[in-house]
Scaffold this motif. Structure first.
Motif, PDB file in Angstrom:
ATOM      1  N   GLY A 436       0.822  -1.215   0.000  1.00  0.00           N
ATOM      2  CA  GLY A 436       0.000   0.000   0.000  1.00  0.00           C
ATOM      3  C   GLY A 436       0.851   1.259   0.000  1.00  0.00           C
ATOM      4  O   GLY A 436       2.077   1.199  -0.026  1.00  0.00           O
ATOM      5  N   SER A 437       0.158   2.407   0.023  1.00  0.00           N
ATOM      6  CA  SER A 437       0.845   3.699   0.040  1.00  0.00           C
ATOM      7  C   SER A 437       0.565   4.408   1.354  1.00  0.00           C
ATOM      8  O   SER A 437      -0.478   4.212   1.974  1.00  0.00           O
ATOM      9  CB  SER A 437       0.378   4.561  -1.139  1.00  0.00           C
ATOM     10  N   TYR A 438       1.502   5.271   1.752  1.00  0.00           N
ATOM     11  CA  TYR A 438       1.455   5.887   3.074  1.00  0.00           C
ATOM     12  C   TYR A 438       0.358   6.948   3.180  1.00  0.00           C
ATOM     13  O   TYR A 438       0.192   7.784   2.288  1.00  0.00           O
ATOM     14  CB  TYR A 438       2.813   6.512   3.384  1.00  0.00           C
ATOM     15  N   ASP A 439      -0.402   6.870   4.278  1.00  0.00           N
ATOM     16  CA  ASP A 439      -1.381   7.914   4.617  1.00  0.00           C
ATOM     17  C   ASP A 439      -0.859   8.596   5.871  1.00  0.00           C
ATOM     18  O   ASP A 439      -0.791   7.973   6.940  1.00  0.00           O
ATOM     19  CB  ASP A 439      -2.765   7.283   4.872  1.00  0.00           C
ATOM     20  N   ALA A 440      -0.469   9.851   5.737  1.00  0.00           N
ATOM     21  CA  ALA A 440       0.184  10.538   6.860  1.00  0.00           C
ATOM     22  C   ALA A 440      -0.777  10.825   8.008  1.00  0.00           C
ATOM     23  O   ALA A 440      -0.365  10.919   9.164  1.00  0.00           O
ATOM     24  CB  ALA A 440       0.822  11.836   6.361  1.00  0.00           C
ATOM     25  N   ALA A 441      -2.084  10.952   7.694  1.00  0.00           N
ATOM     26  CA  ALA A 441      -3.047  11.266   8.759  1.00  0.00           C
ATOM     27  C   ALA A 441      -3.200  10.100   9.735  1.00  0.00           C
ATOM     28  O   ALA A 441      -3.298  10.288  10.944  1.00  0.00           O
ATOM     29  CB  ALA A 441      -4.393  11.635   8.154  1.00  0.00           C
ATOM     30  N   SER A 442      -3.213   8.851   9.211  1.00  0.00           N
ATOM     31  CA  SER A 442      -3.384   7.689  10.091  1.00  0.00           C
ATOM     32  C   SER A 442      -2.051   6.990  10.362  1.00  0.00           C
ATOM     33  O   SER A 442      -1.999   6.039  11.134  1.00  0.00           O
ATOM     34  CB  SER A 442      -4.354   6.690   9.440  1.00  0.00           C
ATOM     35  N   ALA A 443      -0.983   7.465   9.690  1.00  0.00           N
ATOM     36  CA  ALA A 443       0.337   6.842   9.783  1.00  0.00           C
ATOM     37  C   ALA A 443       0.286   5.356   9.432  1.00  0.00           C
ATOM     38  O   ALA A 443       0.956   4.528  10.028  1.00  0.00           O
ATOM     39  CB  ALA A 443       0.942   7.052  11.182  1.00  0.00           C
ATOM     40  N   LYS A 444      -0.556   5.027   8.441  1.00  0.00           N
ATOM     41  CA  LYS A 444      -0.690   3.627   8.008  1.00  0.00           C
ATOM     42  C   LYS A 444      -0.516   3.550   6.496  1.00  0.00           C
ATOM     43  O   LYS A 444      -0.633   4.553   5.794  1.00  0.00           O
ATOM     44  CB  LYS A 444      -2.099   3.108   8.341  1.00  0.00           C
ATOM     45  N   LEU A 445      -0.292   2.316   6.016  1.00  0.00           N
ATOM     46  CA  LEU A 445      -0.282   2.098   4.565  1.00  0.00           C
ATOM     47  C   LEU A 445      -1.704   1.791   4.120  1.00  0.00           C
ATOM     48  O   LEU A 445      -2.411   1.027   4.781  1.00  0.00           O
ATOM     49  CB  LEU A 445       0.634   0.926   4.194  1.00  0.00           C
ATOM     50  N   VAL A 446      -2.128   2.402   3.023  1.00  0.00           N
ATOM     51  CA  VAL A 446      -3.488   2.226   2.531  1.00  0.00           C
ATOM     52  C   VAL A 446      -3.453   1.453   1.220  1.00  0.00           C
ATOM     53  O   VAL A 446      -2.709   1.812   0.306  1.00  0.00           O
ATOM     54  CB  VAL A 446      -4.152   3.607   2.278  1.00  0.00           C
ATOM     55  N   GLY A 447      -4.264   0.383   1.134  1.00  0.00           N
ATOM     56  CA  GLY A 447      -4.348  -0.394  -0.108  1.00  0.00           C
ATOM     57  C   GLY A 447      -5.173   0.342  -1.156  1.00  0.00           C
ATOM     58  O   GLY A 447      -5.720   1.414  -0.896  1.00  0.00           O
ATOM     59  N   ARG A 448      -5.272  -0.266  -2.335  1.00  0.00           N
ATOM     60  CA  ARG A 448      -6.048   0.353  -3.407  1.00  0.00           C
ATOM     61  C   ARG A 448      -7.544   0.164  -3.185  1.00  0.00           C
ATOM     62  O   ARG A 448      -7.950  -0.684  -2.404  1.00  0.00           O
ATOM     63  CB  ARG A 448      -5.649  -0.278  -4.741  1.00  0.00           C
ATOM     64  N   SER A 449      -8.359   0.913  -3.900  1.00  0.00           N
ATOM     65  CA  SER A 449      -9.812   0.797  -3.787  1.00  0.00           C
ATOM     66  C   SER A 449     -10.250  -0.626  -4.132  1.00  0.00           C
ATOM     67  O   SER A 449      -9.749  -1.234  -5.074  1.00  0.00           O
ATOM     68  CB  SER A 449     -10.483   1.776  -4.756  1.00  0.00           C
ATOM     69  N   THR A 450     -11.196  -1.156  -3.349  1.00  0.00           N
ATOM     70  CA  THR A 450     -11.708  -2.512  -3.614  1.00  0.00           C
ATOM     71  C   THR A 450     -13.030  -2.465  -4.378  1.00  0.00           C
ATOM     72  O   THR A 450     -13.704  -3.481  -4.517  1.00  0.00           O
ATOM     73  CB  THR A 450     -11.926  -3.268  -2.282  1.00  0.00           C
ATOM     74  N   LEU A 451     -13.406  -1.283  -4.869  1.00  0.00           N
ATOM     75  CA  LEU A 451     -14.662  -1.151  -5.616  1.00  0.00           C
ATOM     76  C   LEU A 451     -14.659  -2.109  -6.811  1.00  0.00           C
ATOM     77  O   LEU A 451     -13.659  -2.255  -7.502  1.00  0.00           O
ATOM     78  CB  LEU A 451     -14.794   0.300  -6.100  1.00  0.00           C
ATOM     79  N   ASP A 452     -15.813  -2.781  -7.025  1.00  0.00           N
ATOM     80  CA  ASP A 452     -15.886  -3.826  -8.063  1.00  0.00           C
ATOM     81  C   ASP A 452     -15.415  -3.376  -9.444  1.00  0.00           C
ATOM     82  O   ASP A 452     -14.860  -4.159 -10.205  1.00  0.00           O
ATOM     83  CB  ASP A 452     -17.312  -4.383  -8.151  1.00  0.00           C
ATOM     84  N   VAL A 453     -15.622  -2.096  -9.773  1.00  0.00           N
ATOM     85  CA  VAL A 453     -15.291  -1.617 -11.115  1.00  0.00           C
ATOM     86  C   VAL A 453     -13.796  -1.800 -11.422  1.00  0.00           C
ATOM     87  O   VAL A 453     -13.397  -1.981 -12.577  1.00  0.00           O
ATOM     88  CB  VAL A 453     -15.730  -0.139 -11.266  1.00  0.00           C
ATOM     89  N   TYR A 454     -12.969  -1.827 -10.382  1.00  0.00           N
ATOM     90  CA  TYR A 454     -11.518  -1.961 -10.614  1.00  0.00           C
ATOM     91  C   TYR A 454     -11.100  -3.399 -10.915  1.00  0.00           C
ATOM     92  O   TYR A 454      -9.968  -3.628 -11.344  1.00  0.00           O
ATOM     93  CB  TYR A 454     -10.731  -1.368  -9.441  1.00  0.00           C
ATOM     94  N   GLN A 455     -12.026  -4.342 -10.742  1.00  0.00           N
ATOM     95  CA  GLN A 455     -11.722  -5.725 -11.135  1.00  0.00           C
ATOM     96  C   GLN A 455     -11.576  -5.819 -12.654  1.00  0.00           C
ATOM     97  O   GLN A 455     -11.000  -6.771 -13.173  1.00  0.00           O
ATOM     98  CB  GLN A 455     -12.836  -6.688 -10.674  1.00  0.00           C
ATOM     99  N   ARG A 456     -12.125  -4.845 -13.359  1.00  0.00           N
ATOM    100  CA  ARG A 456     -12.057  -4.834 -14.826  1.00  0.00           C
ATOM    101  C   ARG A 456     -10.692  -4.343 -15.328  1.00  0.00           C
ATOM    102  O   ARG A 456     -10.404  -4.434 -16.512  1.00  0.00           O
ATOM    103  CB  ARG A 456     -13.149  -3.924 -15.396  1.00  0.00           C
ATOM    104  N   GLN A 457      -9.895  -3.792 -14.424  1.00  0.00           N
ATOM    105  CA  GLN A 457      -8.587  -3.267 -14.844  1.00  0.00           C
ATOM    106  C   GLN A 457      -7.519  -4.330 -14.574  1.00  0.00           C
ATOM    107  O   GLN A 457      -6.980  -4.420 -13.476  1.00  0.00           O
ATOM    108  CB  GLN A 457      -8.278  -1.964 -14.104  1.00  0.00           C
ATOM    109  N   LEU A 458      -7.230  -5.123 -15.597  1.00  0.00           N
ATOM    110  CA  LEU A 458      -6.281  -6.233 -15.414  1.00  0.00           C
ATOM    111  C   LEU A 458      -4.844  -5.716 -15.331  1.00  0.00           C
ATOM    112  O   LEU A 458      -3.973  -6.371 -14.779  1.00  0.00           O
ATOM    113  CB  LEU A 458      -6.422  -7.242 -16.560  1.00  0.00           C
TER     114      LEU A 458
END
Length: 791
Positions: A436-458
């Motif tokens: 994931g990529s860094y989110d400075a507000a939560s000091a955590k790594l954030v994964g990509r969106s899990t929205l179904d539409v992104y399953q179409r992007q191979l």
């Protein structure tokens, strides 16, 4: 509980200004019926303001419309007579001038007319979404959010969605699905802070560049030479970008930052320089008024000298020594050299990078949900090939952070604000990682969106540092092509050559891929890992044979090319070409011979061989002659004429939809708006054909051609063009040969010929032109300068 599908049957756009009209144009590109509203005109037709805007769309370059006649699907309307039409719209986008009071007034007017499930979105470039939501009645607020398109909306990939506190989560997801698949956009969800993500950072980068240009005394044209493609940024670089955007628009965004960000440590720089204010006062607003920072008089370009306050001749370039540093491939070494150099231009460049790095680190926590969103926003909204966080990470996070800190302490930065603690952590190697990529507000790594539409992007857009192996499992590879599978029964072939030009290695690889696919797979898809699809035949690979005068070897290559096109047509498995970017010459011929093309909207398709003095030799002339005979209602010549003109004038479809109108793509071919969905859709099309019992087309036994009399008719028009000096003698020679090939040669009108007959004529014509010295001059000019020669 299953979720209800969100169907967008109709959209309304409020405001027919530059952005509103172009958003409406892109909606109808995507076959979404659209109503465009504006104020009632004071005299004449009450829709006068909108009608004028629609006329304007037809003239704009590059065109906001994917085909000219699409404009007729935009319905003009005004707020006095047509508010009742809003109830049938699933989405209403407000795009009026950036004034809080005007927007609030309009919201009061339209809210009672919205359907109860209509999403209401504002295309503001920087006003507070929460503040605007207050102007909406309670029942509209859950369906209200910001949706910020970038200019020009057809071509810029980025759209920012900005939720307000009351926005309903499902509404936002539905809007994102629609933007991604139907309109083909890259969506970044932004926080409700002034100018959101892309403009906040992109405009800051421009302001920092302006400040550093003044500090180091760098001319504006030199700044543009150094901060464009040499840094992986658009040709318009810095100052030309301001001209293109409009100096008044640029100043407005800067003013928003000045008014709304008093606490920002860089606030002193959020103001339009005096020279900019003077230009605006004088009505020199950039490209739209033909004068701004740059101005053209006749053939000569001038650029503003802010110290003298007048225009001087433009065209000065960056120093060669500095440009050499920019060519260094290793980012760590490049930044070290820039920082150590005593040359003011090198110091200027380091300062620009440092100030942007300083700014994004300082503000990451409050303006974006992760470092990934910052990089995508700048790549997709400002056209940078690499985002600012990626650039920093590639150059060595720790070292660059240390340099920034040293410069801040030495008073060299634009402000003395400290870098945030997270950026200086001793074990930090960057902000983008496989997980994931860094989110400075939560000091955590954030994964990509899990929205179904992104399953179409191979093969989605990736940031540097994300896990990025090659896609799928390699089945076969040679120097020209890699064929791979992701385990669904489809073999995917990707060219490895520069600009995906088709030379001997690609031809050999594609034939092997077809062998393997026929033996072990359900279908073959030709898809490239990045655009273009293909610039056509690799002329430089023919050079050795050409120099030796080995015409037999070249003719054999052309024969091979034709045979490969025919294999794509008559192979035992379905073949699909997935195109984006340039689909030229041989690339176009391959696509025309596949069972189906799945084309990204931004596919620029054409048989452009006459530009190098040749004719299409890989089956293009044959294919158009065949299609004309199939479409002819008894009159082959009438059906052939437009196809002939397309080849003879090297006509390029400037969108996949236009390519369908010209005939390079068939009406049954599929147009996809999001290029990241190309591979998914192409595979689905291929599998659907395979699953429905695919058989290759039966070979055409014989089709009628226009013959000698058809050729004579076309040549008569060519003679008129030659005598009127519209074409050169060599153009006439080329066009006459194309005529002979496409009309079937020296035969009677209506004679039945087969495909091979025309392919043979095509190959002979190609070889005849190749031996012509004028064609040889055109090829040499294209290979050395990249530009066509008219001789």
């Amino acid at each position: 509980m299953s979720q209800t599908k969100f169907n967008v049957r109709k959209v309304a756009v409020l405001g027919a200004g530059v952005m509103g009209a172009q958003i409406a144009a892109h909606l109808v590109n995507a076959k979404v019926p659209t109503i465009l509203f504006d104020l009632p005109a004071k005299e004449g037709d009450k829709n006068g303001i909108v009608l004028k805007a629609l006329e304007g769309l037809k003239k704009q370059k590059p065109s906001p419309l994917a085909a000219k006649d699409l404009v007729s699907f935009i319905q003009p309307a005004n707020y006095e007579e047509h508010l009742h039409l809003l109830k049938d719209c699933d989405l209403v986008i407000e795009a009026i001038a950036e004034r809080m009071d005007w927007k609030a007034d309009l919201y009061h007017k339209v809210s009672p007319h919205l359907g109860e499930r209509t999403i209401f979105a504002t295309n503001t470039s920087g006003l507070s979404i929460n503040k605007l939501a207050e102007a909406c009645p309670d029942n509209v607020r859950p369906r209200f959010c910001g949706v910020h398109f970038f200019n020009p909306p057809r071509y810029m990939h980025l759209v920012e969605i900005i939720p307000c506190h009351t926005s309903d989560a499902e509404i936002l997801d539905n809007l994102e699905r629609f933007l991604v698949t139907t309109l083909g956009k890259g969506v970044v969800r932004a926080k409700d802070t002034p100018n959101f993500v892309a403009n906040r950072i992109g405009v800051f980068s421009m302001l920092a560049t302006i400040a550093n240009a003044e500090k180091f005394g760098i001319r504006f044209d030199v700044v543009d030479d150094l901060t464009g493609p040499r840094l992986g940024r658009p040709k318009s670089a810095t100052f030309r970008t301001a001209d293109v955007v409009g100096l008044d628009t640029f100043a407005h965004v800067v003013k928003t930052m000045e008014d709304t960000l008093p606490q920002d440590p860089w606030h002193a720089y959020f103001k339009s320089p005096e020279w900019l204010q003077k230009l605006i006062a004088a009505g020199a607003l950039g490209a739209k008024t033909k004068a701004g920072i740059y101005k053209k008089e006749g053939k000569q370009m001038f650029v503003l000298d802010p110290i003298k306050g007048e225009y001087v001749g433009s065209g000065e370039k960056g120093d060669d020594a500095v440009k050499e540093i920019l060519k260094i491939a290793n980012p760590a070494e490049k930044f070290k050299k820039l920082r150590e150099s005593q040359h003011p231009q090198a110091q200027f460049l380091w300062a620009c990078f440092r100030d942007v790095f300083h700014y994004i680190a300082f503000h990451l926590a409050d303006i974006a949900n992760s470092a990934r969103d910052v990089d995508f926003a700048i790549r997709w909204g400002f056209g940078w090939s690499v985002g600012p966080f990626e650039t920093w990470q590639a150059a060595g996070w720790q070292q660059v952070a240390q340099w920034i800190e040293e410069d801040i302490k030495a008073g060299k930065g634009l402000t003395s604000a400290d870098l945030p603690g997270w950026a200086l952590e001793t074990d930090r190697s960057g902000v983008h990682f496989a997980e994931g990529s860094y989110d400075a507000a939560s000091a955590k790594l954030v994964g990509r969106s899990t929205l179904d539409v992104y399953q179409r992007q191979l093969a989605p857009a990736r940031v540097l540092g994300e896990a990025q192996g090659p896609l799928g499992e390699t089945v076969f590879e040679n120097d020209g092509l890699r064929a791979f599978t992701t385990g669904d029964g489809v073999l995917v072939a990707s060219f490895k050559s520069k600009a995906h030009a088709i030379g001997p290695d690609v031809l050999a690889g594609l034939n092997t891929a077809l062998d393997i696919a026929e033996e072990r797979f359900k279908a073959l898809v030709i898809w490239q890992t990045e655009e273009p699809f293909s610039v056509g035949a690799d002329l430089s690979s023919m050079m050795p044979a050409f120099m030796m005068g080995d015409w037999a070897a070249i003719e054999e290559t052309i024969r091979r090319f034709q045979a490969t096109s025919m294999r794509l047509r008559y192979s035992q498995i379905p073949t699909v070409a997935a195109t984006q970017g340039y689909v030229f010459g041989g690339g176009c011929e391959f696509a025309m011979h596949c069972d189906r093309v799945v084309a990204a909207l931004e596919s620029y398709v054409g048989l452009v061989e006459v530009g190098v003095g040749l004719l299409p030799g890989g089956g293009g002339c044959k294919e158009f002659a065949l299609r004309a005979s199939q479409e002819a209602k008894g009159d082959v010549l009438a059906a052939l004429k437009d196809y002939f003109m397309a080849i003879a004038t090297a006509k390029v479809g400037t969108s996949a939809i236009e390519a369908q109108e010209i005939g390079y793509l068939r009406k049954t071919d599929v147009v996809v708006f999001n290029a990241y969905e190309l591979l998914y859709v192409a595979k689905q099309q291929a599998l659907a054909m395979a699953e429905s019992g695919y058989r290759p087309p039966l070979k055409v036994k014989g089709f009628p051609v226009a013959g000698r009399s058809g050729a004579a008719s076309i040549k008569g028009q060519l003679v008129n063009m030659l005598e009127g000096h519209f074409i050169s003698q060599h153009d006439f020679t080329i066009a006459s040969l194309i005529t002979d090939v496409m009309t079937g040669g020296d035969v009677e009108q209506g004679t039945l010929v087969d495909e091979q007959w025309i392919l043979d004529l095509e190959r002979k014509g190609f070889m005849q032109l190749l031996k012509n010295s004028k064609t040889q001059d055109r090829i040499a000019n294209m290979l050395t300068t990249g530009k066509p020669l008219r001789n």
